[in-house]
Every structure is written in C-alpha cells, then in structure tokens.
Design a protein around this motif. Structure first.
Motif, PDB file in Angstrom:
ATOM      1  N   ILE A 396      -5.961 -21.800  -9.150  1.00  0.00           N
ATOM      2  CA  ILE A 396      -6.377 -20.405  -9.072  1.00  0.00           C
ATOM      3  C   ILE A 396      -7.194 -19.988 -10.289  1.00  0.00           C
ATOM      4  N   CYS A 397      -6.958 -20.658 -11.422  1.00  0.00           N
ATOM      5  CA  CYS A 397      -7.724 -20.323 -12.626  1.00  0.00           C
ATOM      6  C   CYS A 397      -9.204 -20.684 -12.473  1.00  0.00           C
ATOM      7  N   ASP A 398      -9.514 -21.670 -11.612  1.00  0.00           N
ATOM      8  CA  ASP A 398     -10.907 -22.092 -11.441  1.00  0.00           C
ATOM      9  C   ASP A 398     -11.692 -21.180 -10.505  1.00  0.00           C
ATOM     10  N   VAL A 399     -11.001 -20.386  -9.704  1.00  0.00           N
ATOM     11  CA  VAL A 399     -11.694 -19.509  -8.746  1.00  0.00           C
ATOM     12  C   VAL A 399     -11.453 -18.033  -9.084  1.00  0.00           C
ATOM     13  N   ALA A 400     -10.927 -17.789 -10.278  1.00  0.00           N
ATOM     14  CA  ALA A 400     -10.637 -16.408 -10.678  1.00  0.00           C
ATOM     15  C   ALA A 400     -11.928 -15.660 -10.996  1.00  0.00           C
ATOM     16  N   SER A 401     -11.878 -14.348 -10.831  1.00  0.00           N
ATOM     17  CA  SER A 401     -13.008 -13.482 -11.159  1.00  0.00           C
ATOM     18  C   SER A 401     -12.477 -12.081 -11.403  1.00  0.00           C
ATOM     19  N   SER A 402     -13.337 -11.200 -11.865  1.00  0.00           N
ATOM     20  CA  SER A 402     -12.905  -9.825 -12.104  1.00  0.00           C
ATOM     21  C   SER A 402     -12.451  -9.166 -10.804  1.00  0.00           C
ATOM     22  N   HIS A 403     -13.063  -9.558  -9.684  1.00  0.00           N
ATOM     23  CA  HIS A 403     -12.700  -8.936  -8.413  1.00  0.00           C
ATOM     24  C   HIS A 403     -11.297  -9.345  -7.969  1.00  0.00           C
ATOM     25  N   MET A 404     -10.805 -10.472  -8.485  1.00  0.00           N
ATOM     26  CA  MET A 404      -9.448 -10.880  -8.142  1.00  0.00           C
ATOM     27  C   MET A 404      -8.426  -9.901  -8.728  1.00  0.00           C
ATOM     28  N   ALA A 405      -8.789  -9.212  -9.791  1.00  0.00           N
ATOM     29  CA  ALA A 405      -7.894  -8.198 -10.352  1.00  0.00           C
ATOM     30  C   ALA A 405      -7.693  -7.065  -9.344  1.00  0.00           C
ATOM     31  N   ARG A 406      -8.746  -6.709  -8.642  1.00  0.00           N
ATOM     32  CA  ARG A 406      -8.647  -5.669  -7.609  1.00  0.00           C
ATOM     33  C   ARG A 406      -7.742  -6.139  -6.471  1.00  0.00           C
ATOM     34  N   ARG A 407      -7.885  -7.412  -6.076  1.00  0.00           N
ATOM     35  CA  ARG A 407      -6.995  -7.952  -5.047  1.00  0.00           C
ATOM     36  C   ARG A 407      -5.552  -8.017  -5.537  1.00  0.00           C
ATOM     37  N   THR A 408      -5.370  -8.328  -6.809  1.00  0.00           N
ATOM     38  CA  THR A 408      -4.017  -8.392  -7.376  1.00  0.00           C
ATOM     39  C   THR A 408      -3.345  -7.023  -7.305  1.00  0.00           C
ATOM     40  N   PHE A 409      -4.092  -5.984  -7.645  1.00  0.00           N
ATOM     41  CA  PHE A 409      -3.564  -4.618  -7.586  1.00  0.00           C
ATOM     42  C   PHE A 409      -3.175  -4.268  -6.152  1.00  0.00           C
ATOM     43  N   ILE A 410      -4.094  -4.497  -5.217  1.00  0.00           N
ATOM     44  CA  ILE A 410      -3.863  -4.103  -3.829  1.00  0.00           C
ATOM     45  C   ILE A 410      -2.785  -4.968  -3.182  1.00  0.00           C
ATOM     46  N   GLY A 411      -2.870  -6.287  -3.376  1.00  0.00           N
ATOM     47  CA  GLY A 411      -1.925  -7.192  -2.729  1.00  0.00           C
ATOM     48  C   GLY A 411      -0.492  -6.957  -3.160  1.00  0.00           C
ATOM     49  N   ASN A 412      -0.265  -6.828  -4.458  1.00  0.00           N
ATOM     50  CA  ASN A 412       1.100  -6.621  -4.950  1.00  0.00           C
ATOM     51  C   ASN A 412       1.633  -5.239  -4.603  1.00  0.00           C
ATOM     52  N   LEU A 413       0.752  -4.243  -4.620  1.00  0.00           N
ATOM     53  CA  LEU A 413       1.188  -2.897  -4.267  1.00  0.00           C
ATOM     54  C   LEU A 413       1.517  -2.811  -2.776  1.00  0.00           C
ATOM     55  N   TYR A 414       0.708  -3.501  -1.953  1.00  0.00           N
ATOM     56  CA  TYR A 414       0.941  -3.469  -0.507  1.00  0.00           C
ATOM     57  C   TYR A 414       2.276  -4.125  -0.150  1.00  0.00           C
ATOM     58  N   LYS A 415       2.663  -5.169  -0.892  1.00  0.00           N
ATOM     59  CA  LYS A 415       3.945  -5.831  -0.634  1.00  0.00           C
ATOM     60  C   LYS A 415       5.111  -4.882  -0.841  1.00  0.00           C
ATOM     61  N   LYS A 416       4.932  -3.906  -1.732  1.00  0.00           N
ATOM     62  CA  LYS A 416       6.017  -2.969  -2.023  1.00  0.00           C
ATOM     63  C   LYS A 416       5.949  -1.725  -1.141  1.00  0.00           C
ATOM     64  N   VAL A 417       4.747  -1.264  -0.827  1.00  0.00           N
ATOM     65  CA  VAL A 417       4.597   0.008  -0.108  1.00  0.00           C
ATOM     66  C   VAL A 417       4.387  -0.198   1.388  1.00  0.00           C
ATOM     67  N   LYS A 418       3.590  -1.209   1.756  1.00  0.00           N
ATOM     68  CA  LYS A 418       3.333  -1.560   3.165  1.00  0.00           C
ATOM     69  C   LYS A 418       2.638  -0.442   3.948  1.00  0.00           C
ATOM     70  N   ASP A 419       1.935   0.400   3.256  1.00  0.00           N
ATOM     71  CA  ASP A 419       1.184   1.473   3.917  1.00  0.00           C
ATOM     72  C   ASP A 419      -0.274   1.347   3.485  1.00  0.00           C
ATOM     73  N   PRO A 420      -1.150   0.810   4.343  1.00  0.00           N
ATOM     74  CA  PRO A 420      -2.541   0.574   3.935  1.00  0.00           C
ATOM     75  C   PRO A 420      -3.282   1.838   3.529  1.00  0.00           C
ATOM     76  N   ASN A 421      -2.971   2.964   4.185  1.00  0.00           N
ATOM     77  CA  ASN A 421      -3.680   4.195   3.842  1.00  0.00           C
ATOM     78  C   ASN A 421      -3.270   4.705   2.464  1.00  0.00           C
TER      79      ASN A 421
END
Length: 455
Positions: A396-421
């Motif tokens: 994962i370190c070889d394919v990381a980028s600044s945009h992955m930080a945005r996915r990290t925020f959304i992905g981890n938050l979605y796992k806890k909240v489960k509400d896309p809106n």
C-alpha cells in the motif's frame, strides 16, 4: 513511399538577390505534384536540394536563412505527414500547394463559409461564461488542446453540423493512441521521448505540457464527457442542431475496490519519528491532517487560518469545496480531532498565508510513499491497473497518494456511521453522489454486523 524534393528557382529577385524554393511531392508512383513554398533564400545557402548554413557568426543574413530553413522544415514535415495518411484517389493537382498555403496563410482559409461552425471555434466563450471551478477550467483547456492536436493530425477540423458518431470514434481512438506517436531518444545523461516523424509537425505546432502517457478507460470517459458537455453547450447556444452523441455512447467510469489506511495504520504513521527528513515529516503531517478532515488536497492547500473557527462545540474547519463551489456553493464544516489540532499547531507559521506550506502534488505523493515505508506500512493491496484493467498486488505504501487520505477519512467514517449522506456532508459530496461509492467499501465486519441485526 512518399518523397519531397526541393530545388531553387532560376528566377532571382533583383533587389534582394534571393530565389524561391520550389517543392515537388511524389507518392504512389503516379502522384507527382509541384508547389511554390513562398520561401526565398540566397543561392549560396542552398546546395544539393537543401538549405546549408555553415556560418558560425549569426548575422542578419544568416538569421534570415535560419528562419527560411525552419519554415521549409515545417512545410516538408506537414506535406509528408498528411500525404502518408491519404489514399491515391484523395490527391488532386493543387493539393500540395493548398496545404502549404493553409500552413503559411491560415487566415485565408478560416471560416470561409460564415454559416459553418467548427468544434473549437467557441471554446473561449464556453470557458468564459460556463460556471465551473478553476480546476475544471484547466481540465477543459487541456482537453481542447488534445482535440486541436487531433485536428492537426487528421488535417480536418471537426465541423459541428457534419460530424457523426464515426467522428467521435476517431477522436476517442486518438485519445487512446496518442502516446504511441512518440519514441525514446538517448541524450547524454537520460532518455527522453520525442515525437515520431509523422507526429513532429503536430507536436511542434500545438500547446502541450508533457509527452502523454497511456490513458486509462476512465480518462477517456472523462475526456469524451467533457467534449459532450461542450457540444451540448454549442447546441444550447444555437450554433448547431446536430448531435452525434445520440448514436455514440460515452460509457461510465469503473473503479476497483477502494483501498485506504485503517485507523491503526494512520496512527502508526502519525507516531513514527521522521524528524531526520523535514520534507518527509511535513508530507506525513499534511497527509494525516487530511485523513482527519477528508477534503481534496487543492482545498487543503487553499485553507488559511481564517478557515479555522473555534466555538463552544470545539475547533472546526469551514470551507467551500472548489470543485463544486460554482454549481453548489455549500459550506463544509468538520470538527478537528485532537491529533489534527496538534498537527496544525506544530506547523503554524511555516507558511505566511496557508495552514501548510505548498508543494506540488507529484512531490507530495513521493514523500508520502517514503513516509509510509519508513513507518513500515507495507500491507499488500489488490488494485486494478487503469490501463491494462488487470488486477495487481502492491504494498500500500507504493500506491499511496494524497487522495488516499480522502478515502481513509471517508472509508473509516463510513464503517462507523454507515450513512452515505451524512458522511458525504463531511466530505463535500452532494447528497446521493454516485462518486461517493468510489471511496468506501462494505467490508466483512460491516456485513457481519448488519447480518446480526436479523437476530
């Protein structure tokens, strides 16, 4: 095989002493065309069918000879490239002369029929009046430049009234194949890519930033969608009634399973001592801070201390996403976690006007990868190669980028909240956004948790 030969006219201008260079084009054995180049030169600079300049000192006379040579090179390249793409039946007696005249005097050939409209005629008006972000504005301009290269390469501008679905298929093919028009050239210390002979004229006479790389299907969809939007604008403005997109499908973008850091990996990255390399440490701080607020990197670099607001509920960042501010200027508010506040405070004052010092996206991505390797975050993830569409495994370190930080925020938050809106409200996505699905994945833990609700 086509050939172009040059010779000097026997008629000399009495005032300048110069003679015109004449051109002869031969192809398909039966095709032999003559043309005036409108380029004049002193006979002493012409020998054996070419311009020869041996003078080391550049006088006015030598400079004029150099300019004449540059023009002749353009003419020969153009005639050769266009002729190689034509069948024998396409040639006519004045073909070579017409191509030269079009090159040297384009004003005489532009819009000879005022009732005809061409695709690129109104691009400046479109960019001026269309309410889009600066980022999208630049994307449109880049795409228009590629379309211009397509027109130069094919030798025919796209007519709004006569273009068909086949025209769009040709344009799509050009988008896919443009990177193949270049070849490697060895220089003293490095190898560079230069246009092949058939593409040199196009590349030298068009706007571009760098040699194009192989474009993915998603990129092609983006380009053709932009062309469609601009075409529809031309229709709305009354420039044409023709809509070739009715018989052409742009398609849709396809993405693999999103990958991002877990909260544990994010914390390991944050706690790793990277002080020996200040640039890597700064890139890590920018990345982790972005993991906590989920904005696009362009919005993060645009933030100033004025975007940080403290209230009774805590400290939050307020911003309007630049990508949608023209169409949907909605304020996004994200409260900062203690870690995010710590990062912000320790980088305070490093930039006069923004929260963090600016660095290019390419450099930032390189430094993020270094930081993650230093932190030992090497979990292997499966990705889909955007060009070959084959699945590949990479740390994962070889394919990381600044945009992955945005996915990290959304992905981890979605796992806890489960509400896309609700999550989309914090990430700056519009309600019901189709793009939101690119950022989150329904993993095994979520499936098990939802299944347990049936008991």
């Amino acid at each position: 095989m086509a050939s172009v030969t040059l010779k000097l006219s026997t008629v000399q201008n009495k005032k300048t002493g110069k003679s015109e260079i004449l051109l002869r084009y031969r192809s398909h054995r039966e095709i032999a065309l003559r043309a005036h180049t409108h380029v004049f030169i002193l006979p002493k600079y012409f020998a054996n069918g070419e311009i020869v300049i041996k003078n080391r000192i550049v006088t006015e006379e030598v400079r004029e000879a150099q300019e004449a040579k540059a023009t002749i090179d353009k003419i020969v390249t153009l005639i050769t490239e266009l002729g190689d793409k034509m069948s024998k039946s396409d040639f006519y007696q004045s073909w070579a002369q017409e191509q030269i005249d079009r090159l040297l005097y384009p004003e005489n050939f532009k819009n000879t029929n005022p009732d005809e409209h061409y695709l690129l005629d109104k691009t400046e008006d479109f960019l001026k009046f269309k309410k889009i972000s600066a980022q999208r504005h630049q994307s449109y301009r880049t795409i228009f430049n590629i379309v211009k290269r397509f027109e130069l390469y094919t030798g025919k501008p796209i007519n709004l009234d006569t273009a068909t679905a086949d025209t769009l298929v040709e344009l799509e093919k050009f988008f896919k194949e443009e990177h193949t028009f270049f070849e490697p050239k060895q220089q003293k210390y490095r190898t560079i890519l230069v246009p092949k002979k058939k593409y040199k004229y196009v590349w030298d006479n068009s706007e571009h930033e760098r040699v194009p790389i192989a474009r993915s299907d998603n990129a092609i969809v983006t380009y053709m969608s932009a062309v469609r939007a601009y075409w529809r604008w031309n229709m709305d403005m009354g420039y044409t009634r023709n809509d070739p997109f009715r018989k052409y499908s742009v398609g849709s973008q396809k993405y693999g399973t999103p990958y991002y850091l877990t909260t544990e990996e994010r914390d390991i990255l944050f706690n790793t001592d990277l002080s020996k390399n200040k640039e890597v440490e700064l890139a890590r701080d920018i990345f982790v801070f972005q993991c906590y607020i989920g904005c696009r990197i362009s919005d993060l670099f645009a933030m100033t201390p004025d975007n940080v607001v403290t209230s009774a509920n805590g400290t939050a960042v307020h911003y309007i996403p630049s990508k949608t501010k023209e169409e949907n200027p909605r304020v996004v508010k994200v409260y900062l976690a203690p870690t995010a506040i710590e990062i912000m405070n320790r980088n305070k004052g490093k930039s006069a006007n923004s929260l963090f010092p600016f660095m290019t996206t390419g450099k930032l991505n390189d430094l993020i990868r270094i930081a993650m390797k230093e932190a030992g975050i090497t979990r292997v993830v499966t990705i889909v190669n955007p060009v070959t569409k084959q699945s590949e495994q990479h740390p994962i370190c070889d394919v990381a980028s600044s945009h992955m930080a945005r996915r990290t925020f959304i992905g981890n938050l979605y796992k806890k909240v489960k509400d896309p809106n609700l999550v989309g409200k914090l990430s700056g996505h519009c309600e019901g956004s189709k793009a939101f699905a690119r950022y989150r994945d329904i993993d095994d833990d979520m499936i098990k948790e939802m299944t347990n609700l049936l008991d």
